[in-house]
Enzyme design. Structure first.
Site, PDB file in Angstrom:
ATOM      1  CG  ASN A   1      -0.220  -0.038   2.517  1.00  0.00           C
ATOM      2  OD1 ASN A   1       0.501   0.894   2.833  1.00  0.00           O
ATOM      3  ND2 ASN A   1      -0.378  -1.105   3.279  1.00  0.00           N
TER       4      ASN A   1
ATOM      5  CG  ASP B   1      -7.406  -4.448   6.039  1.00  0.00           C
ATOM      6  OD1 ASP B   1      -7.150  -4.371   7.253  1.00  0.00           O
ATOM      7  OD2 ASP B   1      -7.749  -3.458   5.347  1.00  0.00           O
TER       8      ASP B   1
ATOM      9  CE  LYS C   1       8.585 -13.998 -12.795  1.00  0.00           C
ATOM     10  NZ  LYS C   1       9.441 -13.566 -13.887  1.00  0.00           N
TER      11      LYS C   1
ATOM     12  CG  PHE D   1      -2.569   5.956  13.568  1.00  0.00           C
ATOM     13  CD1 PHE D   1      -1.903   5.532  14.710  1.00  0.00           C
ATOM     14  CD2 PHE D   1      -2.331   7.231  13.094  1.00  0.00           C
ATOM     15  CE1 PHE D   1      -1.008   6.360  15.361  1.00  0.00           C
ATOM     16  CE2 PHE D   1      -1.440   8.068  13.736  1.00  0.00           C
ATOM     17  CZ  PHE D   1      -0.779   7.638  14.872  1.00  0.00           C
TER      18      PHE D   1
HETATM   19  O1  C5P Z   1      -8.912  -1.742  10.576  1.00  0.00           O
HETATM   20  P1  C5P Z   1      -8.004  -0.672  10.105  1.00  0.00           P
HETATM   21  O2  C5P Z   1      -6.872  -1.191   9.224  1.00  0.00           O
HETATM   22  O3  C5P Z   1      -8.642   0.530   9.521  1.00  0.00           O
HETATM   23  O4  C5P Z   1      -7.327  -0.145  11.457  1.00  0.00           O
HETATM   24  C1  C5P Z   1      -6.230   0.699  11.483  1.00  0.00           C
HETATM   25  C2  C5P Z   1      -5.492   0.512  12.762  1.00  0.00           C
HETATM   26  O5  C5P Z   1      -5.352  -0.853  13.070  1.00  0.00           O
HETATM   27  C3  C5P Z   1      -4.075   1.038  12.683  1.00  0.00           C
HETATM   28  O6  C5P Z   1      -3.692   1.454  13.971  1.00  0.00           O
HETATM   29  C4  C5P Z   1      -3.301  -0.188  12.244  1.00  0.00           C
HETATM   30  O7  C5P Z   1      -1.944  -0.107  12.603  1.00  0.00           O
HETATM   31  C5  C5P Z   1      -4.012  -1.293  12.971  1.00  0.00           C
HETATM   32  N1  C5P Z   1      -4.044  -2.581  12.276  1.00  0.00           N
HETATM   33  C6  C5P Z   1      -3.329  -3.636  12.780  1.00  0.00           C
HETATM   34  N2  C5P Z   1      -3.392  -4.870  12.175  1.00  0.00           N
HETATM   35  C7  C5P Z   1      -4.138  -5.047  11.072  1.00  0.00           C
HETATM   36  C8  C5P Z   1      -4.871  -3.976  10.547  1.00  0.00           C
HETATM   37  C9  C5P Z   1      -4.783  -2.757  11.157  1.00  0.00           C
HETATM   38  O8  C5P Z   1      -2.637  -3.477  13.788  1.00  0.00           O
HETATM   39  N3  C5P Z   1      -4.186  -6.224  10.496  1.00  0.00           N
END
Ligand code: C5P
Length: 402
Positions: free
Chosen positions: A213, A281, A291, A328
């Site tokens: 990302n 996510d 590969k 965050f």
């Molecule tokens: O659910 P979302 O990605 O919007 O949440 C953002 C927050 O959750 C951020 O603080 C991010 O670092 C944390 N996060 C995490 N592990 C994940 C997804 C997000 O710690 N798999």
């Protein structure tokens, strides 16, 4: 701050060496003593006579100067100082440190010392941009070498860009900050251990491809820097970010969300956790060990599975949960409502929410406009630089942990 401190000043061979004369004066005005060392090349730009007259101290010039060697070995020379400052730090000197070379007094001192070192690079813009110099600078930063500059501007060689040595007053401020950061630092977060996650994650598809990302790691890096400058012991768990990690923190580099989770778990227990990483996510369900080949007429189909939610896991730990967990929320619409719901869902104490719609320029940019969401509701902070956001957040964390 500088009174009674001893600075070992290594002057490298560059046109910016003249600024080091001014630096010596400023340091001495503030009560510091300056032990000057010059490379052979430096003597082409400023004379040892001027340097020693301003420093009030003989210039050390030669590794094999038996007179000095008998009085004080070169190892002692570098270790007696509170700080070693290299100004100008030339590409050659940086390359020698990074390459482990020691063939003159300056490079030998730099290798033998266990004193913190601050580098003020100065060189032609193309030299500064050269991959070898950039690689050396990145490695040196990683090793905890401090940097001040280089600045961008017109150069003595007629070109424009980064490579100008910082001005003496800027170097002075960096010296003061560096000395304050040392073991004497008595900030409000002294003795507190804080885990900070930062940057994107890379989720492998096969050995050469990954899903990522746009996170640059700038905000997380600024937060780690701000916490460390208040005296916290920071474990900085970072995905592959665009910006170098800050000084004075323990850096743990990871690639995927699963690596990040393992690194965070290993870093606990902690007094606080600040999860600024943009964790993917999803990951590719069946990462190919070789590969994936391009076959005519057959397009690959990727299946995904969910990554662990590190923030939720840490927030909901039954035992040993950090006293303060900050998450965050990067949203593109209904920022406060979504972030408030996210705080409840994840179980963290605070959420720092921001609008990352493309028109805000926040993702990958230098500024941020955030809302701090806590038990007390939502606070809107004005748009400001990412470091300013970080400093303000670090102050709030210090107040909450005190
Ligand atoms: O659910 P979302 O990605 O919007 O949440 C953002 C927050 O959750 C951020 O603080 C991010 O670092 C944390 N996060 C995490 N592990 C994940 C997804 C997000 O710690 N798999």
């Amino acid at each position: 701050m500088l009174a009674g401190r001893q600075i070992l000043l290594i002057i490298g061979g560059g046109i910016a060496a003249y600024k080091s004369l001014e630096l010596i004066r400023r340091l001495r005005d503030r009560g510091a003593s300056v032990i000057p060392v010059m490379t052979k090349a430096a003597e082409e730009f400023v004379t040892p006579m001027s340097v020693s007259a301003l420093a009030g101290h003989a210039v050390h010039r030669d590794l094999f100067d038996l007179g000095h060697e008998a009085e004080m070995g070169h190892i002692q020379l570098s270790r007696a100082a509170d700080l070693v400052v290299v100004a100008p730090a030339t590409a050659d000197l940086m390359g020698k440190i990074a390459g482990g070379l020691a063939n003159d007094l300056a490079s030998t001192l730099l290798m033998a010392t266990d004193t913190p070192v601050l580098l003020a690079p100065a060189m032609n813009v193309r030299m500064w941009d050269h991959p070898a110099v950039q690689r050396n600078a990145a490695w040196l930063r990683d090793q905890g070498f401090g940097f001040v500059g280089p600045n961008e501007g017109d150069m003595a060689c007629g070109e424009f860009g980064p490579g100008r040595m910082s001005e003496p007053m800027e170097i002075l401020a960096a010296i003061e900050a560096r000395l304050a950061d040392g073991p004497l630092a008595d900030g409000p977060l002294k003795g507190k251990r804080i885990v900070v996650t930062s940057g994107p994650t890379h989720e492998p598809i096969d050995p050469v491809r990954y899903i990522a990302n746009r996170s640059s790691g700038a905000q997380g890096t600024a937060i780690a820097r701000a916490l460390a400058s208040l005296g916290a012991q920071v474990v900085f768990v970072t995905g592959p970010a665009d910006v170098p990690p800050p000084e004075g923190v323990e850096v743990v580099r990871v690639q995927s969300a699963r690596d990040m989770r393992a690194a965070v778990q290993a870093a606990l227990p902690a007094d606080a956790a600040v999860m600024a990483a943009a964790v993917a996510d999803w990951r590719v369900a069946s990462e190919s060990k070789s590969k994936i080949k391009k076959t005519k007429g057959a397009l690959p189909v990727l299946e995904f599975e969910e990554n662990p939610d590190i923030l939720a896991e840490v927030s909901q730990m039954a035992q040993g949960r950090p006293g303060l967990v900050v998450g965050f929320a990067a949203e593109t619409d209904d920022v406060i409502a979504h972030a408030t719901a996210k705080r409840a869902r994840k179980g963290c104490d605070w959420i720092v929410a921001n609008d990352v719609s493309p028109e805000t320029g926040i993702m990958g940019g230098t500024e941020n406009a955030v809302h701090l969401i806590s038990d007390a509701g939502s606070e809107d902070w004005p748009r400001m630089g990412k470091q300013a956001v970080a400093d303000r957040l670090a102050d709030r964390i210090a107040a909450a942990l005190s």
